[in-house]
Scaffold this motif. Structure first.
Motif, short mmCIF file in Angstrom:
data_model
loop_
_atom_site.label_atom_id
_atom_site.label_comp_id
_atom_site.label_asym_id
_atom_site.label_seq_id
_atom_site.Cartn_x
_atom_site.Cartn_y
_atom_site.Cartn_z
N SER A 1 0.84 -1.19 0.00
CA SER A 1 0.00 0.00 0.00
C SER A 1 0.88 1.25 0.00
CB SER A 1 -0.90 0.04 1.24
OG SER A 1 -1.78 -1.07 1.28
N THR A 2 0.52 2.18 -0.87
CA THR A 2 1.20 3.48 -0.91
C THR A 2 0.17 4.59 -0.88
OG1 THR A 2 1.24 3.44 -3.33
CG2 THR A 2 3.18 2.60 -2.20
N TYR A 3 0.58 5.73 -0.39
CA TYR A 3 -0.32 6.87 -0.20
C TYR A 3 0.43 8.14 -0.59
CZ TYR A 3 -2.32 3.27 2.81
OH TYR A 3 -2.81 2.09 3.29
N LYS B 1 0.84 13.79 -6.32
CA LYS B 1 0.34 12.65 -7.09
C LYS B 1 0.70 12.80 -8.56
CE LYS B 1 -3.59 11.11 -4.30
NZ LYS B 1 -5.08 11.06 -4.19
N TRP C 1 -1.74 7.58 8.33
CA TRP C 1 -0.58 7.89 7.50
C TRP C 1 -0.29 9.37 7.30
CZ3 TRP C 1 -0.75 10.28 2.67
CH2 TRP C 1 -2.01 10.42 2.07
#
Length: 125
Positions: free
Chosen positions: A57-59, A65, A106
């Motif tokens: 998982s990445t955020y 972005k 996060w």
């Protein structure tokens, strides 16, 4: 304890790329997740990107972005931040942070347990 050391910062021009590295040492087996934050003069520290140490998982903050990419190499205990199409507003001190335990929010700096010393990124126009 976990020690974190950032590297890779520097002075670049708008549109250039940089790759930051964050090397972890110590009790690295306890790391659940890591993140990159940045802080510009007179501003609060803000999230840039985060990743679970499992890598599944990445955020990303909306502002990065499509331009930045976070990754990690478990064998090297190192996290990376690839920054493309840099803008002057990306200028800041960039910090890596680590989290042990799974209760993780996060974007919040307070959710992280370990911090590096920071590396300066300056983007000229």
């Amino acid at each position: 304890q976990v020690q974190l050391v950032e590297s890779g910062g520097g002075l670049v021009q708008a549109g250039d790329s940089l790759r930051l590295s964050c090397a972890a040492s110590g009790r690295t087996f306890s790391i659940y997740a890591m993140g990159w934050f940045r802080q510009a003069p007179g501003k609060e520290r803000e999230i840039v990107a985060a990743i679970k140490w499992s890598g599944d998982s990445t955020y990303y903050a909306d502002s990065v972005k499509g331009r930045f990419s976070i990754s990690r190499d478990n064998a090297k205990n190192t996290m990376y931040l690839r920054m493309n199409s840099l803008k002057p507003e990306d200028t800041a001190v960039y910090y890596c942070a680590g989290k042990y335990g799974s209760r993780w929010d996060w974007p919040r700096p307070a959710s992280y347990d370990y911090w590096g010393q920071g590396t300066q990124v300056t983007v000229s126009s």
